[in-house]
Scaffold this motif. Structure first.
Motif, PDB file in Angstrom:
ATOM      1  N   GLY A 223      -7.979 110.488 -38.507  1.00 39.99           N
ATOM      2  CA  GLY A 223      -8.549 109.310 -37.838  1.00 39.99           C
ATOM      3  C   GLY A 223     -10.075 109.352 -37.850  1.00 39.99           C
ATOM      4  O   GLY A 223     -10.739 108.325 -38.033  1.00 39.99           O
ATOM      5  N   ARG A 224     -10.632 110.546 -37.681  1.00 39.72           N
ATOM      6  CA  ARG A 224     -12.090 110.681 -37.709  1.00 39.72           C
ATOM      7  C   ARG A 224     -12.633 110.396 -39.113  1.00 39.72           C
ATOM      8  O   ARG A 224     -13.664 109.743 -39.273  1.00 39.72           O
ATOM      9  CB  ARG A 224     -12.491 112.094 -37.266  1.00 39.72           C
ATOM     10  CG  ARG A 224     -13.981 112.383 -37.377  1.00 39.72           C
ATOM     11  CD  ARG A 224     -14.828 111.491 -36.461  1.00 39.72           C
ATOM     12  NE  ARG A 224     -14.531 111.726 -35.066  1.00 39.72           N
ATOM     13  CZ  ARG A 224     -15.098 112.677 -34.314  1.00 39.72           C
ATOM     14  NH1 ARG A 224     -16.017 113.457 -34.838  1.00 39.72           N
ATOM     15  NH2 ARG A 224     -14.753 112.825 -33.047  1.00 39.72           N
ATOM     16  N   VAL A 225     -11.903 110.891 -40.122  1.00 37.51           N
ATOM     17  CA  VAL A 225     -12.319 110.635 -41.512  1.00 37.51           C
ATOM     18  C   VAL A 225     -12.425 109.127 -41.739  1.00 37.51           C
ATOM     19  O   VAL A 225     -13.417 108.622 -42.265  1.00 37.51           O
ATOM     20  CB  VAL A 225     -11.318 111.264 -42.511  1.00 37.51           C
ATOM     21  CG1 VAL A 225     -11.634 110.845 -43.941  1.00 37.51           C
ATOM     22  CG2 VAL A 225     -11.329 112.786 -42.384  1.00 37.51           C
ATOM     23  N   ARG A 226     -11.380 108.440 -41.311  1.00 39.25           N
ATOM     24  CA  ARG A 226     -11.346 106.986 -41.496  1.00 39.25           C
ATOM     25  C   ARG A 226     -12.452 106.297 -40.698  1.00 39.25           C
ATOM     26  O   ARG A 226     -13.091 105.353 -41.176  1.00 39.25           O
ATOM     27  CB  ARG A 226      -9.968 106.466 -41.064  1.00 39.25           C
ATOM     28  CG  ARG A 226      -9.736 105.033 -41.412  1.00 39.25           C
ATOM     29  CD  ARG A 226      -9.686 104.835 -42.926  1.00 39.25           C
ATOM     30  NE  ARG A 226      -9.648 103.429 -43.277  1.00 39.25           N
ATOM     31  CZ  ARG A 226      -9.535 102.973 -44.517  1.00 39.25           C
ATOM     32  NH1 ARG A 226      -9.460 103.816 -45.515  1.00 39.25           N
ATOM     33  NH2 ARG A 226      -9.505 101.694 -44.769  1.00 39.25           N
ATOM     34  N   ALA A 227     -12.649 106.793 -39.476  1.00 37.31           N
ATOM     35  CA  ALA A 227     -13.685 106.188 -38.620  1.00 37.31           C
ATOM     36  C   ALA A 227     -15.072 106.345 -39.234  1.00 37.31           C
ATOM     37  O   ALA A 227     -15.976 105.553 -38.961  1.00 37.31           O
ATOM     38  CB  ALA A 227     -13.649 106.828 -37.236  1.00 37.31           C
ATOM     39  N   ARG A 228     -15.237 107.358 -40.064  1.00 37.27           N
ATOM     40  CA  ARG A 228     -16.517 107.568 -40.748  1.00 37.27           C
ATOM     41  C   ARG A 228     -16.581 106.782 -42.056  1.00 37.27           C
ATOM     42  O   ARG A 228     -17.464 106.993 -42.877  1.00 37.27           O
ATOM     43  CB  ARG A 228     -16.739 109.060 -41.023  1.00 37.27           C
ATOM     44  CG  ARG A 228     -16.932 109.883 -39.765  1.00 37.27           C
ATOM     45  CD  ARG A 228     -18.305 109.613 -39.138  1.00 37.27           C
ATOM     46  NE  ARG A 228     -18.537 110.478 -37.998  1.00 37.27           N
ATOM     47  CZ  ARG A 228     -18.368 110.115 -36.726  1.00 37.27           C
ATOM     48  NH1 ARG A 228     -17.986 108.886 -36.431  1.00 37.27           N
ATOM     49  NH2 ARG A 228     -18.598 110.958 -35.744  1.00 37.27           N
ATOM     50  N   GLY A 229     -15.580 105.936 -42.274  1.00 40.06           N
ATOM     51  CA  GLY A 229     -15.617 105.067 -43.448  1.00 40.06           C
ATOM     52  C   GLY A 229     -15.166 105.729 -44.733  1.00 40.06           C
ATOM     53  O   GLY A 229     -15.400 105.208 -45.822  1.00 40.06           O
ATOM     54  N   MET A 230     -14.478 106.873 -44.619  1.00 41.53           N
ATOM     55  CA  MET A 230     -14.040 107.558 -45.836  1.00 41.53           C
ATOM     56  C   MET A 230     -12.533 107.447 -46.000  1.00 41.53           C
ATOM     57  O   MET A 230     -11.798 107.302 -45.034  1.00 41.53           O
ATOM     58  CB  MET A 230     -14.472 109.031 -45.789  1.00 41.53           C
ATOM     59  CG  MET A 230     -15.990 109.151 -45.745  1.00 41.53           C
ATOM     60  SD  MET A 230     -16.552 110.836 -45.948  1.00 41.53           S
ATOM     61  CE  MET A 230     -16.215 111.111 -47.675  1.00 41.53           C
ATOM     62  N   LYS A 231     -12.102 107.550 -47.270  1.00 38.33           N
ATOM     63  CA  LYS A 231     -10.674 107.376 -47.571  1.00 38.33           C
ATOM     64  C   LYS A 231     -10.048 108.600 -48.224  1.00 38.33           C
ATOM     65  O   LYS A 231      -8.824 108.665 -48.351  1.00 38.33           O
ATOM     66  CB  LYS A 231     -10.489 106.216 -48.562  1.00 38.33           C
ATOM     67  CG  LYS A 231     -10.889 104.841 -48.085  1.00 38.33           C
ATOM     68  CD  LYS A 231     -10.673 103.863 -49.236  1.00 38.33           C
ATOM     69  CE  LYS A 231     -11.014 102.436 -48.828  1.00 38.33           C
ATOM     70  NZ  LYS A 231     -10.858 101.517 -49.965  1.00 38.33           N
ATOM     71  N   VAL A 232     -10.849 109.529 -48.709  1.00 34.88           N
ATOM     72  CA  VAL A 232     -10.308 110.647 -49.490  1.00 34.88           C
ATOM     73  C   VAL A 232     -10.901 111.972 -49.008  1.00 34.88           C
ATOM     74  O   VAL A 232     -12.117 112.077 -48.821  1.00 34.88           O
ATOM     75  CB  VAL A 232     -10.629 110.483 -50.998  1.00 34.88           C
ATOM     76  CG1 VAL A 232      -9.925 111.561 -51.812  1.00 34.88           C
ATOM     77  CG2 VAL A 232     -10.225 109.107 -51.496  1.00 34.88           C
ATOM     78  N   VAL A 233     -10.023 112.979 -48.811  1.00 35.85           N
ATOM     79  CA  VAL A 233     -10.510 114.325 -48.484  1.00 35.85           C
ATOM     80  C   VAL A 233      -9.782 115.373 -49.322  1.00 35.85           C
ATOM     81  O   VAL A 233      -8.596 115.247 -49.610  1.00 35.85           O
ATOM     82  CB  VAL A 233     -10.304 114.707 -46.990  1.00 35.85           C
ATOM     83  CG1 VAL A 233     -11.340 114.050 -46.110  1.00 35.85           C
ATOM     84  CG2 VAL A 233      -8.895 114.417 -46.517  1.00 35.85           C
ATOM     85  N   LEU A 234     -10.522 116.415 -49.675  1.00 32.76           N
ATOM     86  CA  LEU A 234      -9.927 117.592 -50.309  1.00 32.76           C
ATOM     87  C   LEU A 234      -9.526 118.555 -49.195  1.00 32.76           C
ATOM     88  O   LEU A 234     -10.203 118.634 -48.168  1.00 32.76           O
ATOM     89  CB  LEU A 234     -10.951 118.293 -51.201  1.00 32.76           C
ATOM     90  CG  LEU A 234     -11.599 117.489 -52.316  1.00 32.76           C
ATOM     91  CD1 LEU A 234     -12.669 118.337 -53.009  1.00 32.76           C
ATOM     92  CD2 LEU A 234     -10.554 117.064 -53.331  1.00 32.76           C
ATOM     93  N   THR A 235      -8.451 119.301 -49.405  1.00 28.55           N
ATOM     94  CA  THR A 235      -8.090 120.334 -48.430  1.00 28.55           C
ATOM     95  C   THR A 235      -7.685 121.607 -49.170  1.00 28.55           C
ATOM     96  O   THR A 235      -7.484 121.600 -50.382  1.00 28.55           O
ATOM     97  CB  THR A 235      -6.933 119.913 -47.483  1.00 28.55           C
ATOM     98  OG1 THR A 235      -5.690 120.334 -48.041  1.00 28.55           O
ATOM     99  CG2 THR A 235      -6.901 118.416 -47.232  1.00 28.55           C
TER     100      THR A 235
END
Lengths: 84, 651
Positions: B354-366
């Protein structure tokens, strides 16, 4: 060892490890570990109960299946401790 | 990354079919808020909700070939689509768009289902072949992207999430008791079974073909290990370290391909740190990292996260997850997970996405997957210690090793060797048991079935989930080294069945965030499988080869720190005074009796113990979260279905 001791231990096990489920068979010689009734934290709960209920001191070296793995053994252990 | 749905067969009238597709699209909109489309052709229909990441302007779906022969609805990414596109263009294919979707269509036109082995990616798709009146469903090797199906109104319906299938009129949400037994033993259902009766999952690495009303399901890829004793030649370790470093760099480079910015999760452990370090080399204008923090010391890794973020000069963001937040968000998270869970660990990951999205991002590596393929989990070390102890069952010294394995479990510190020996049961199992590594976990988890009600126990009879699992193992399993057997169990079942779903796709896509996993690049997976066991677990040093590959990329302190498994506060999140109000409703005697799954009186006592903050053991924690999540799930599923859930029973 008194039946009263065994009954108190049984009640504790039923309430704490079986969550009141009286339908679970619990003969006095049933292994608590082999039947998945206690895990490593459960043993420590049991020790806490024995110390409070029977006023005995349980040393680390006492915490072995030979003393605590069945109702029969626990009752015998309490009797020995109280006699000491 | 998107949501897909559709059907095949059944002679459904076009208007009704379109309505069905729209219902499924509505249920999948959170996965793809950027666009949607439906397509009905012949006896099949395809639907799509889009999260635009590649080919932003021209990648709308469902997409058909220029001649209309093939139509596709596709969820996921084919990371090597640039290379595949060049190859296909050289063979004469003309491309109208810049998307990987069109590359998939062209590849299928060229090679049929054989094209799957060329794909380096995470995907689930449905492809309709009008000429041959055939539907093909396929899922990526490791099971990153989900795909469920059911038979309804005489047709095969499929969707990225079970909720879309339950949105169809007349579908009933009914918990499958066998799946519940599997989850309360193995932590996940054995595919194709799901938590719901009559709803199935296409297993990872599998392909389904529907033709003339006939369905065939077959694997197109399978995880495999070398035969025991086929050891690598000595002296190759150094070159393997270099090889791994190059492979990981390339796997990360491919996963940075996107027309939107890509961030990275940072847990503070070696896995996410090495991926973030490799990404930071490529990402211009600074890498954005996202981390979870906890107030309790036993769960928190923020000091390590800060150290790694500082090393990378990353733009670091973190979410503090409180026990109160875990309790508050669990009901909503269960609506996405769609299967009972035994731990609350997915909830913080939902908040992080949710935080990733709130920062306007759509993609993360893990860094997900490294613990499976490089033997990072404690379970692998535990199995090795159990074998070591089992060879000298009378030894008083050897069982002490268990305390070293689990320094974060205070309950073990006070145990005598006699009890340690009994808890880890190394005397009672045969060393050639195929499930040897997992027996203590399965056994301690299955103890939570104490709370099943008499009716459920009776319905399950002598069903044994562990034996069912053993029956699914590949023929050559017994020829593998014990470490590889343990790795297979973890990678083929728990990874797709829990880690990549409940802690991965479902909580990420609930926030329209796509996770990408460089360790699960099939080249890395195959490389790791082929390594000698000691390259992965050297004595009790886990992820040995990965630690060596991380040198120079990750600070030595992070490489050498003791492994801290990702965990979140479980039943303590529900203790007074912050017990959520919904607990009394969801675990009320009426609701429990209505579900027909759990022992009402026993659950009530467990609940009271939780509220008093006195639940500390593994079994009772797992049982409480398992029961609560099942009851929440049942509420969610029943609410979505158009008919009330009926009583249980085994089909």
């Amino acid at each position: 060892m008194s039946d009263e001791t065994k009954a108190a231990i049984r009640t504790f096990i039923v309430e704490n490890f079986l969550f009141g489920d009286n339908s679970h068979p619990l003969p006095a010689d049933l292994s608590l570990i082999d039947n998945d009734l206690v895990d490593s934290t459960g043993i420590l709960e049991l020790v806490g109960f024995l110390e409070e209920r029977f006023g005995v001191q349980v040393a680390d070296a006492d915490i072995v299946p030979a003393n605590l793995d069945t109702i029969e053994r626990i009752a015998g252990f309490i009797t020995r401790k109280q006699a000491a | 990354m998107c949501g897909i749905a559709g059907y095949c067969g059944g002679n459904i009238a076009p208007e009704r079919a379109a309505d069905h597709l729209r219902r499924m699209v509505d249920a999948l909109r959170h996965r793809g808020p950027d666009g949607e489309g439906i397509l009905v052709r012949g006896d099949a229909g395809l639907a799509h909700t889009r999260l635009s990441i590649v080919g932003l302007a021209d990648g709308a779906q469902p997409m058909a070939t220029a001649d209309g022969a093939l139509a596709l609805t596709f969820n996921g990414e084919i990371f090597n689509y640039v290379e595949l596109r060049n190859d296909l263009a050289a063979r004469g294919h003309r491309f109208r768009t810049t998307s990987d979707t069109e590359v998939l269509l062209a590849a299928f036109t060229e090679k049929g289902a054989a094209c799957l082995t060329d794909f380096n990616g995470d995907f689930a798709f449905a492809l309709h072949d009008a000429r041959n009146r055939r539907l093909v469903l396929a899922r990526d090797r490791m099971g990153v992207r989900p795909l469920f199906y059911t038979q309804h109104e005489g047709a095969l319906f499929f969707a990225s999430e079970i909720g879309a299938l339950l949105a169809l009129p007349g579908m009933v949400a009914e918990i499958d008791p066998v799946a519940l037994d599997q989850i309360f033993t193995l932590w996940c259902p054995i595919p194709p079974r799901t938590a719901y009766r009559n709803i199935f999952e296409l297993p990872a690495g599998h392909l389904m073909t529907v033709e003339d009303g006939r369905r065939t399901v077959r694997p197109w890829w399978q995880l495999s290990f070398p035969d025991r004793g086929d050891a690598e030649p000595a002296g190759r370790f150094e070159s393997r370290v270099e090889e791994l470093r190059a492979l990981l760099a390339d796997a990360t480079r491919l996963r940075l391909r996107a027309d939107v910015p890509v961030g990275a999760y940072l847990s503070g452990g070696i896995d996410s740190s090495i991926i973030a370090a490799l990404a930071a080399r490529t990402v211009t204008r600074g890498l954005r990292t996202f981390s979870l923090t906890f107030r309790s010391e036993e769960h928190d890794e923020s000091a390590w996260q800060r150290q790694m973020a500082a090393t990378l000069d990353a733009q670091a963001d973190s979410v503090e997850c409180t026990t109160e937040a875990i309790a508050r968000h669990l009901p909503a998270v269960m609506g996405h997970i769609e299967r009972p869970i035994l731990r609350t660990a997915p909830v913080p990951l939902h908040l992080l996405a949710g935080r990733v999205r709130a920062r306007g991002m759509k993609v993360v590596l893990t860094g997900e997957g490294a613990d499976e393929i490089f033997a990072g989990y404690d379970l692998f070390r535990e199995a090795r210690v159990r074998r070591f102890c089992g060879r000298q069952p009378g030894s008083a010294r050897r069982p002490r090793l268990f305390q070293r394995l689990y320094p974060y479990l205070p309950g073990l510190k006070q145990q005598t060797p006699e009890y340690l020996a009994r808890f880890f049961a190394f005397g009672s199992e045969t060393l050639d048991d195929p499930l040897y590594s997992h027996r203590p976990r399965f056994r301690s988890t299955a103890a939570a079935k104490l709370f099943f009600c008499a009716g459920l126990k009776e319905a399950l009879g002598d069903y044994d989930a562990a034996e069912d699992l053993a029956a699914q193992l590949p023929a050559d399993f017994r020829r593998w080294h014990p470490l590889h057997q343990a790795q297979y169990l973890e990678t083929a079942f728990l990874l797709p069945g829990y880690i990549l779903s409940s802690q991965g796709d479902r909580v990420m896509m609930a926030n329209a965030v796509e996770g990408r996993f460089p360790f699960l690049d099939h080249r890395v997976v195959s490389f790791a499988a082929g390594l000698a066991p000691d390259a992965k677990l050297l004595g009790l040093r886990e992820k040995h080869v990965l630690k060596e590959a991380a040198r120079g990329l990750v600070p030595a302190a992070i490489i050498e720190r003791p492994k801290q498994p990702y965990r979140a506060p479980d039943s303590e999140s529900f203790a007074a005074p912050q017990t959520p109000a919904y607990l009394d409703t969801v675990l009320s005697p009426d609701r429990l009796a209505g579900s027909g799954l759990f022992n009402v009186q026993a659950v009530d006592k467990l609940k009271e113990k939780v509220i008093r903050g006195q639940v500390s053991g593994f079994r009772d924690n797992a049982a409480f979260i398992g029961i609560l999540s099942t009851q929440l799930l049942r509420g969610t599923g029943a609410a979505r279905s158009t008919e009330p859930a009926s009583s249980i029973g085994i089909s």
